[in-house]
Enzyme design. Structure first.
Site, short mmCIF file in Angstrom:
data_model
loop_
_atom_site.label_atom_id
_atom_site.label_comp_id
_atom_site.label_asym_id
_atom_site.label_seq_id
_atom_site.Cartn_x
_atom_site.Cartn_y
_atom_site.Cartn_z
N ARG A 1 -7.42 -2.74 -13.98
CA ARG A 1 -7.90 -1.80 -12.77
C ARG A 1 -7.92 -0.40 -13.51
O ARG A 1 -6.98 -0.17 -14.46
CB ARG A 1 -7.19 -2.15 -11.58
N LYS B 1 -6.02 2.29 -0.75
CA LYS B 1 -7.00 2.49 0.34
C LYS B 1 -6.08 3.06 1.55
O LYS B 1 -6.52 3.95 2.56
CB LYS B 1 -7.34 1.22 0.76
N GLU C 1 -14.77 -5.83 0.07
CA GLU C 1 -14.44 -6.13 1.37
C GLU C 1 -14.81 -5.01 2.10
O GLU C 1 -14.49 -3.61 1.82
CB GLU C 1 -12.91 -6.18 1.53
P1 ATP Z 1 -7.86 -3.83 -0.85
O1 ATP Z 1 -8.06 -5.36 -1.56
O2 ATP Z 1 -6.75 -3.22 -0.74
O3 ATP Z 1 -8.49 -3.91 0.36
P2 ATP Z 1 -9.50 -2.98 -3.13
O4 ATP Z 1 -9.64 -1.79 -3.68
O5 ATP Z 1 -9.21 -4.18 -3.85
O6 ATP Z 1 -8.75 -2.95 -1.81
P3 ATP Z 1 -11.82 -4.63 -2.54
O7 ATP Z 1 -13.05 -4.48 -1.52
O8 ATP Z 1 -11.32 -5.92 -2.63
O9 ATP Z 1 -11.02 -3.38 -2.33
O10 ATP Z 1 -12.56 -4.27 -4.08
C1 ATP Z 1 -13.92 -4.82 -4.47
C2 ATP Z 1 -13.78 -4.89 -5.84
O11 ATP Z 1 -13.53 -3.75 -6.60
C3 ATP Z 1 -12.73 -6.12 -6.50
O12 ATP Z 1 -13.59 -6.93 -7.16
C4 ATP Z 1 -11.69 -5.41 -7.16
O13 ATP Z 1 -11.46 -6.17 -8.28
C5 ATP Z 1 -12.59 -4.19 -7.44
N1 ATP Z 1 -11.66 -2.93 -7.57
C6 ATP Z 1 -10.97 -2.34 -6.69
N2 ATP Z 1 -10.26 -1.32 -7.24
C7 ATP Z 1 -10.36 -1.28 -8.45
C8 ATP Z 1 -9.86 -0.44 -9.54
N3 ATP Z 1 -8.82 0.71 -9.44
N4 ATP Z 1 -10.33 -0.42 -10.83
C9 ATP Z 1 -11.21 -1.63 -11.08
N5 ATP Z 1 -11.50 -2.42 -10.06
C10 ATP Z 1 -11.22 -2.24 -8.96
MG MG Z 2 -9.16 -6.48 -2.92
#
Ligand code: ATP
Ligand code: MG
Length: 588
Positions: free
Chosen positions: A293, A303, A58
């Protein structure tokens, strides 16, 4: 790809893909060359990609080390299986996205060494480009009796959802006819209703033990200007509805996400199955696979917390070298190869676990040890005067650029009567076991001469201002007989007349404890007060020419990189990437 990245260790995701390939699950898929619904794909060619994965950020923030794990996993699988990995901006939420983040994400994925091109395809997509299809699919669901417009208030809906132990209650709107629902939905789209007046819900089962299947909302009314579609829409799809459709439109075979989406998988499958029944999508449908994760000690990856650190100026912006963002890592001098090695080493699993920061740092050390040329820097200078060396004279000593790679050659470092050494390399009264400089002791000045300490000068406060020594002219490294001198200490040094002063930033971990903010504690209280120290150090002359992002090892100190923003031609500023050894291990 570097040797260190092979061989690939298998994991449960690879096992699933191997089994799919063995069963020929995806061989008959067709692909029109671009995203679209089933009939469009049916008219296309056999899909040239054996598998398709995606990385779907995102664009509402900078990528962090956790995202690096997901990027390496998704793009790595595509690379290894002859597939494609799409970079998809998940920009269906109208409020939050910004162009700045899109650009930073594109840069970060490229920097990590991956690309979304596959043959002639450029697989970079925006989920907002699929709004028309998402809308059509919703109309189909209404007509097929799989969705209805609910006009309950948000509170009523919440109250009727039930709990983990109690089933939910059907909304009175659930009995609406398809025609009535379609009329209402079209009027929602036309802007006839206020925000929140109605939502479109999937019609599944209010008694399901999985709360995500209790008629989840799939569209809401929200008047907001979207960065891509402007004011075209006043209704927007919910993430849980949009995401499976995005995957399906892009022919994704394996949709890999983090464990918290496990409970969403039944809805993912339900939705795509309904759309396939209606002929809107082709089978086989994408398969959602969840993995644990990345949780990393000594950093925060949330975030919200990262934003707080930046906005409250606990750090110097998103690319502060101490932040676990990829822009920060790059500025710090961490390498893409180090990240890929790290991703390979930690693997993927179904079980949540914590990885220690030292694992990541070791991966960086491993790569940097291979590629970083050796240079000399004196960080805490003390004058060493060679009393029996002629004044106004200098000569060249030769230092290898890399001890394990003689093909990288030597460089000349000037030697003269006045030198800089590290303050800690002299003790007037030596501690037990100290074998560096102290009165009466001899050491080797690395790549130069053996010298014998004969005393020191002090100022009025008793602070040592200079150390005196005598050198042995026949002890020069690389000359016959030099090895006859047996000494324990081997110190680095710089000629004071030739060295130049430069800004060096000594970065350390941002948090002093493994789990910042554990329990109810304010994570800001755990900030390491010594995480950034700016010093003026003496550097060897050759470093004048270092270009931004050039890396080297300062011998005995660690790996450093020329800052990519603050370095000026002829005046690089250096950031410490990581020390040579883990200085944190003993404190745990
Ligand atoms: P939010 O959903 O709070 O905005 P997010 O870190 O999930 O934050 P996204 O942009 O949705 O942000 O993440 C993009 C991709 O990165 C998603 O497919 C997610 O699964 C992966 N991702 C995010 N954080 C992690 C992590 N700590 N370890 C592994 N993969 C991650
Ligand atoms: Mg996310």
């Amino acid at each position: 790809m570097a040797e260190a990245e092979k061989p690939v260790v298998s994991n449960f995701v690879r096992n699933i893909i191997d089994a799919d390939i063995a069963a020929g699950k995806h061989v008959a898929r067709r692909w029109s060359g671009k995203p679209g619904p089933g009939p469009q794909q049916q008219a296309g060619q056999p899909d040239p990609a054996r598998i398709r994965t995606r990385f779907p950020p995102e664009p509402n923030g900078y990528l962090h080390f956790g995202h690096a794990k997901s990027i390496c996993l998704n793009f790595g699988l595509a690379r290894d299986y002859g597939g494609a990995c799409h970079l998809r901006f998940d920009d269906t939420n109208p409020e939050k996205e910004e162009r700045e983040y899109v650009d930073a994400i594109v840069d970060a994925v490229h920097w990590l060494g991956f690309d979304w091109r596959f043959g002639q395809e450029t697989n970079l997509y925006y989920a907002s480009a699929y709004f028309d299809w998402m809308y059509q699919f919703a109309e189909y669901l209404i007509q097929a009796g799989h969705a209805y417009v609910d006009s309950q208030s948000a509170e009523e809906m919440r109250a009727n959802r039930g709990t983990l132990t109690e089933s939910g209650r059907n909304s009175p709107c659930r009995k609406r006819s398809a025609d009535e629902n379609l009329d209402l939905f079209r009027r929602m789209k036309a802007g006839e209703f206020a925000d929140g007046a109605h939502v479109l819900r999937a019609k599944i089962d209010m008694a399901s033990p999985n709360i995500n299947l209790r008629d989840p909302a799939i569209y809401r009314i929200r008047r907001a200007t979207h960065h891509n579609t402007g004011d075209k829409w006043c209704i927007y799809p919910m993430y849980t509805y949009a995401h499976p459709i995005e995957d399906a439109l892009e022919n994704i075979t394996h949709s890999i996400c983090t464990l918290e989406f496990e409970d969403q998988r039944p809805f993912y499958d339900w939705l795509l199955a309904r759309l396939a029944e209606g002929g809107l999508l082709l089978r086989p449908l994408p398969q959602q696979i969840e993995f644990a994760r990345l949780n990393l000690s000594y950093v925060v990856l949330s975030k919200r917390k990262l934003i707080q650190l930046v906005e409250e100026r606990h750090v110097d912006g998103w690319d502060d070298p101490r932040l676990p963002t990829l822009v920060g890592a790059r500025r710090r001098g961490f390498t893409p190869e180090g990240f890929r090695l790290f991703a390979e080493r930690i693997g993927v699993s179904k079980a949540d676990s914590w990885i220690d920061m030292s694992v990541l740092e070791d991966c960086m050390r491993e790569h940097l040890n291979e590629v970083a040329p050796r240079r000399i820097a004196v960080l805490d200078p003390l004058k060493l005067i060679v009393d029996n060396y002629p004044e106004n004279h200098s000569e060249e000593c030769f230092a290898p650029n890399h001890p394990q790679h003689s093909e990288l050659g030597n460089r000349a470092v000037p030697f003269s009567r006045e030198l800089w050494i590290e303050r800690e390399d002299f003790m007037e009264v030596p501690a037990k076991g100290y074998f560096r400089l102290f009165p009466g002791n001899s050491v080797r000045l690395r790549y130069g001469f053996v010298v014998k300490c004969i005393g020191c000068d002090k100022d009025a406060e008793g602070r040592i201002t200079a150390v005196h020594c005598e050198y042995f002219p026949d002890s020069k490294s690389g000359t016959p007989g030099a090895n006859n001198y047996k000494v324990k200490g081997n110190l680095h040094w710089l000629s004071a007349a030739h060295a130049y002063a430069a800004e060096v930033r000594l970065y350390d971990r941002l948090f002093a404890v493994a789990n910042p903010g554990a329990g109810e504690r304010d994570f800001l209280l755990d900030i390491n007060p010594g995480s950034k120290r700016i010093i003026s150090a003496y550097l060897e002359p050759s470093l004048h020419q270092a270009l931004p992002e050039e890396r080297c090892q300062f011998e005995r100190h660690g790996y450093f990189v020329a800052d990519r923003h603050d370095s000026r031609p002829g005046a690089p500023v250096f950031n410490r990437t990581v020390t040579l050894r883990d200085s944190w291990a003993k404190e745990q």
